[in-house]
Scaffold this active site. Structure first.
Site, PDB file in Angstrom:
ATOM      1  N   GLY A 160      -4.222  -5.012   2.872  1.00 47.50           N
ATOM      2  CA  GLY A 160      -4.514  -5.766   3.827  1.00 47.50           C
ATOM      3  C   GLY A 160      -6.164  -5.995   4.245  1.00 47.50           C
ATOM      4  N   THR A 161      -6.817  -4.882   3.859  1.00 48.60           N
ATOM      5  CA  THR A 161      -8.495  -5.065   4.070  1.00 48.60           C
ATOM      6  C   THR A 161      -9.134  -6.171   3.461  1.00 48.60           C
ATOM      7  OG1 THR A 161      -8.653  -2.673   4.689  1.00 48.60           O
ATOM      8  CG2 THR A 161     -10.679  -4.000   4.072  1.00 48.60           C
ATOM      9  N   ASN A 215      -2.225  -2.426  16.246  1.00 51.61           N
ATOM     10  CA  ASN A 215      -1.982  -1.359  15.257  1.00 51.61           C
ATOM     11  C   ASN A 215      -1.851   0.049  16.043  1.00 51.61           C
ATOM     12  OD1 ASN A 215      -4.802  -2.138  14.824  1.00 51.61           O
ATOM     13  ND2 ASN A 215      -4.699   0.058  13.925  1.00 51.61           N
ATOM     14  N   HIS A 249       1.655  -1.055   1.577  1.00 54.33           N
ATOM     15  CA  HIS A 249       2.058   0.271   1.608  1.00 54.33           C
ATOM     16  C   HIS A 249       2.583   0.506   2.983  1.00 54.33           C
ATOM     17  CE1 HIS A 249      -1.414   1.747   4.091  1.00 54.33           C
ATOM     18  NE2 HIS A 249      -2.010   0.520   3.573  1.00 54.33           N
ATOM     19  N   THR A 300      -8.018 -10.486 -12.977  1.00 57.13           N
ATOM     20  CA  THR A 300      -6.567 -10.194 -13.617  1.00 57.13           C
ATOM     21  C   THR A 300      -5.641  -9.643 -12.614  1.00 57.13           C
ATOM     22  OG1 THR A 300      -7.555  -9.577 -15.807  1.00 57.13           O
ATOM     23  CG2 THR A 300      -5.462  -9.008 -15.564  1.00 57.13           C
ATOM     24  N   CYS A 311      -7.720   4.379   9.503  1.00 55.49           N
ATOM     25  CA  CYS A 311      -9.070   3.937   8.900  1.00 55.49           C
ATOM     26  C   CYS A 311     -10.230   4.538   9.804  1.00 55.49           C
ATOM     27  CB  CYS A 311      -9.406   2.480   9.137  1.00 55.49           C
ATOM     28  SG  CYS A 311      -8.172   1.442   8.103  1.00 55.49           S
TER      29      CYS A 311
END
Length: 412
Positions: A69-70, A154, A214, A250, A345
């Site tokens: 997400g970050t 959140n 996640h 990749t 966070c």
């Protein structure tokens, strides 16, 4: 076995996602290689991308796979800002109380890239004051590089009027990034439908939307930025240009496969799970109010908008007068119940919640916060265990808080 009630921080990985991840890890092949192993990996990667697109209501080409997400938020905000700066737009409209992935990104752009950040105030329930947004958009809209906002907060779970906000930006010709990390798996995400309903078009309205694996039972280290085909964006990472020249590197086939499995599962069960979690959340809220009448619910009352729930079904957030949230957290943890004081966070940083401060709470009120969040593994027994442990934890934290205040007064 501890009772886990911090699903907004992260939720257990689904067994089928683990199976998909480990199965993909046994296969060799870079999806950019043209030999057979590489093409096998590419097929697996593109299958996962299409599955994700199906749960996000977008086209597969619009799913840019990232590390979480970050990164998705950084790419969405910085990329749209830099594209806007090329045409002379340097204003960013952003609500107060956003996740730190957004706050820190726009403050970095302000410090190093000349961005003019305009903070949109929240009301006492955590909703953006849309009238202020409308006025900000009406004032020289051509100078606004983007609007970015959390679809649902959140910490306190307030669900913003996302389509109304996007429609205002679209009418003003302003591109929008939406942080949907908190809602993915809980609300329907229909990227194409939202663009159509809000009048979005090239360079105006919904351009980008961020999600993370996640939070829905996928692995840590996987996420996606849904990026409209007609969006103009400047990349963060340069190299092979593997994904539309927007994100080089990749691609992680195993993470994408596990993410897709989790997303399909969450989308399939979303309606039934929302009903189940709503009942659990309401049981928890009622129980807290009975156990600790002094506790104050943060965010909207369940169903308070008159027609549908205005807060996430998984979220209950309280402030406890006279207590430090950290003290309550540690006491509950010692009793075998795991909750949080806010965004993971910011865990371990002894600062009052910036979200609650933006909602008008005092610093002392904001310090006494607990966020209890539910998920797929949550049960009535989990809620009851939390409610059983809460009164003693509150009493002990209250005594500690009183002693600290008396000590502080005596030291003056």
């Amino acid at each position: 076995m501890p009772v886990y009630l911090d699903h907004a921080a992260t939720t257990p990985v689904l067994p089928e996602a683990i199976e998909a991840y480990t199965r993909a890890l046994t296969e060799v092949g870079n999806p950019s290689s043209i030999h057979s192993a590489g093409q096998f990996a590419k097929r697996a990667l593109e299958d996962a991308r299409e599955q994700l697109a199906g749960t996000l209501g977008c086209q597969g080409i619009e799913v840019v796979l990232v590390s979480g997400g970050t990164e998705a938020i950084n790419l969405g905000i910085k990329g749209l800002y830099w594209a806007g700066a090329r045409r002379g737009a340097n204003r960013i409209l952003v609500p107060e109380g956003e996740h730190h992935a957004t706050l820190d990104t726009v403050e970095w752009l302000q410090s190093y890239e000349g961005a003019q950040v305009e903070w949109l105030p929240l009301d006492e329930q955590g909703f953006v004051r849309v009238g202020v947004l409308e006025r900000a958009l009406s004032r020289e809209p051509h100078t606004v590089a983007l609007l970015t906002f959390l679809w649902a907060n959140n910490e306190v779970g307030s669900i913003q009027p996302a389509e109304r906000m996007i429609a205002l930006a679209a009418a003003a010709g302003v591109p929008v990034h939406v942080d949907a990390v908190s809602v993915f798996g809980h609300l329907q995400v229909d990227f194409t439908g939202m663009r159509r309903r809000t009048g979005s078009k090239a360079g105006a309205g919904l351009a980008a939307l961020s999600v993370s694996a996640h939070k829905i039972g996928g692995p840590v280290g996987a996420g996606a930025l849904v990026l409209s085909r007609d969006a103009t964006i400047v990349p963060l990472i340069h190299g092979g240009g593997q994904q539309r020249q927007v994100r080089s590197g990749t691609q992680d086939v195993a993470a994408a496969s596990a993410f897709a499995v989790a997303a399909v599962s969450a989308d399939r069960d979303r309606v039934v799970e929302a009903e189940r979690l709503t009942a659990l959340r309401d049981r928890l809220i009622d129980g807290v109010r009975r156990a600790v009448p002094q506790a104050v619910l943060s965010g909207p009352e369940p169903g308070s908008d008159g027609s549908a729930d205005a807060r996430l079904a998984s979220n209950a957030h309280f402030t406890f007068p006279g207590c430090e949230g950290d003290s309550l957290l540690f006491l509950l943890d010692a009793a075998g119940v795991e909750v949080s004081t806010g965004s993971a966070c910011q865990a371990g940083i002894p600062e009052p919640s910036h979200v609650l401060r933006a909602m008008g709470r005092t610093e002392d009120e904001a310090r006494g916060a607990l966020r209890i969040t539910l998920g797929r593994t949550s049960t009535e027994a989990d809620v009851d265990a939390f409610l059983a442990a809460l009164p003693a934890a509150y009493a002990q934290a209250s005594r500690a808080g009183l002693a600290a205040r008396e000590s502080a007064l005596g030291a003056r």
